[in-house]
Design a protein around this motif. Structure first.
Motif, PDB file in Angstrom:
ATOM      1  N   THR A  89       0.818  -1.243   0.096  1.00  0.00           N
ATOM      2  CA  THR A  89      -0.054  -0.074  -0.041  1.00  0.00           C
ATOM      3  C   THR A  89       0.832   1.230   0.106  1.00  0.00           C
ATOM      4  OG1 THR A  89      -1.747  -1.161   1.361  1.00  0.00           O
ATOM      5  CG2 THR A  89      -1.839   1.144   1.186  1.00  0.00           C
ATOM      6  N   VAL A 106     -10.076  12.112  -6.142  1.00  0.00           N
ATOM      7  CA  VAL A 106     -10.081  10.603  -6.594  1.00  0.00           C
ATOM      8  C   VAL A 106      -8.632  10.408  -6.831  1.00  0.00           C
ATOM      9  CG1 VAL A 106     -12.469  10.370  -7.246  1.00  0.00           C
ATOM     10  CG2 VAL A 106     -10.752  11.322  -8.730  1.00  0.00           C
ATOM     11  N   LEU A 107      -8.247   9.418  -6.738  1.00  0.00           N
ATOM     12  CA  LEU A 107      -6.807   9.041  -7.658  1.00  0.00           C
ATOM     13  C   LEU A 107      -6.821   8.519  -9.005  1.00  0.00           C
ATOM     14  CD1 LEU A 107      -3.810   8.735  -6.476  1.00  0.00           C
ATOM     15  CD2 LEU A 107      -4.166   6.307  -6.210  1.00  0.00           C
ATOM     16  N   ARG A 119     -10.752   3.440  -8.012  1.00  0.00           N
ATOM     17  CA  ARG A 119     -11.426   3.474  -6.759  1.00  0.00           C
ATOM     18  C   ARG A 119     -11.256   4.159  -5.686  1.00  0.00           C
ATOM     19  NH1 ARG A 119     -14.974  -2.049  -7.848  1.00  0.00           N
ATOM     20  NH2 ARG A 119     -15.723  -1.560  -9.788  1.00  0.00           N
ATOM     21  N   SER A 120     -10.088   4.506  -5.513  1.00  0.00           N
ATOM     22  CA  SER A 120      -9.424   5.074  -4.309  1.00  0.00           C
ATOM     23  C   SER A 120      -9.912   6.456  -4.267  1.00  0.00           C
ATOM     24  CB  SER A 120      -7.705   5.121  -4.301  1.00  0.00           C
ATOM     25  OG  SER A 120      -7.470   3.682  -4.551  1.00  0.00           O
ATOM     26  N   THR A 122     -11.128   9.758  -1.332  1.00  0.00           N
ATOM     27  CA  THR A 122     -10.848  10.309  -0.001  1.00  0.00           C
ATOM     28  C   THR A 122     -11.710  11.826   0.248  1.00  0.00           C
ATOM     29  OG1 THR A 122      -9.595  10.938   1.913  1.00  0.00           O
ATOM     30  CG2 THR A 122      -8.947  11.547  -0.059  1.00  0.00           C
ATOM     31  N   ILE A 132      -4.726   9.506   0.706  1.00  0.00           N
ATOM     32  CA  ILE A 132      -5.181   8.449  -0.062  1.00  0.00           C
ATOM     33  C   ILE A 132      -4.339   7.226  -0.102  1.00  0.00           C
ATOM     34  CG2 ILE A 132      -6.214   7.794  -2.342  1.00  0.00           C
ATOM     35  CD1 ILE A 132      -6.889  10.747  -3.207  1.00  0.00           C
ATOM     36  N   ARG A 133      -4.931   6.086   0.138  1.00  0.00           N
ATOM     37  CA  ARG A 133      -3.962   4.839   0.094  1.00  0.00           C
ATOM     38  C   ARG A 133      -4.297   4.079  -0.796  1.00  0.00           C
ATOM     39  NH1 ARG A 133      -3.302   6.734   4.774  1.00  0.00           N
ATOM     40  NH2 ARG A 133      -2.600   5.996   6.665  1.00  0.00           N
ATOM     41  N   ARG A 134      -3.348   3.358  -1.626  1.00  0.00           N
ATOM     42  CA  ARG A 134      -3.764   2.623  -2.717  1.00  0.00           C
ATOM     43  C   ARG A 134      -2.581   1.334  -2.758  1.00  0.00           C
ATOM     44  NH1 ARG A 134      -7.560   1.205  -6.686  1.00  0.00           N
ATOM     45  NH2 ARG A 134      -6.368   0.070  -8.453  1.00  0.00           N
TER      46      ARG A 134
END
Length: 163
Positions: A89, A106-107, A119-120, A122, A132-134
């Motif tokens: 992550t 959005v990312l 779909r990531s 915040t 944002i975590r991905r």
């Protein structure tokens, strides 16, 4: 006459105008002597920018605000890890300006020359920050950015290498 040209506003303007005319006419005479075709005459309005009137609101008559890039807002984003392992992550942290707290971010990543929304997502915190975590599953280089949900404001792209 020299004291008038040196010490009074109108005298200085007259002296500057006389010097300008002398320099321009000398340059024009030299250019005219060098070529056989006459140069076009200069006009005062040529090349002078015209000031457009500011748009006003129809009902109130007050000037309407102009929309500039800084008025729209900005997003800055960074990551502590530029190289990650497959499935690890990554946290993207940043700050926004000109975007209200609670707005959705959005990312996005670049695929085949186009930005695709992942779909990531915040929301913006009260103090204008976000995280944002991905987790990236595909190996290779990922180019990502953070954007508002409507896509009007976006950050500069970041590159993350997935091994």
């Amino acid at each position: 006459m020299t004291s008038v040209l040196r010490h009074h506003r109108y005298g200085r303007a007259l002296g500057a105008g006389a010097m300008t005319v002398a320099l321009l006419s000398g340059g024009t005479a030299g250019a005219f002597a060098a070529t056989s075709t006459p140069s076009p005459k200069a006009t005062m309005s040529a090349g002078m920018p015209t000031k457009k009137p500011m748009p006003t609101h129809m009902a109130t008559g007050k000037p309407m605000p102009t929309r500039t890039a800084t008025a729209m807002g900005s997003i800055t984003v960074s990551t502590a890890h530029k190289t990650v392992r497959h499935g690890e992550t990554v946290a993207f942290a940043g700050r926004v300006k000109g975007i209200k707290s609670g707005a959705t971010l959005v990312l996005q990543h670049r695929t085949k020359g186009k930005w695709t929304t992942l779909r990531s997502m915040t929301t913006v915190n009260r103090n204008g920050t976000f995280t944002i975590r991905r987790a990236f599953t595909a190996k290779g280089t990922e180019t990502v950015r953070v954007a508002t949900k409507d896509g009007r404001i976006m950050s500069s792209p970041l590159t993350v290498k997935v091994s």
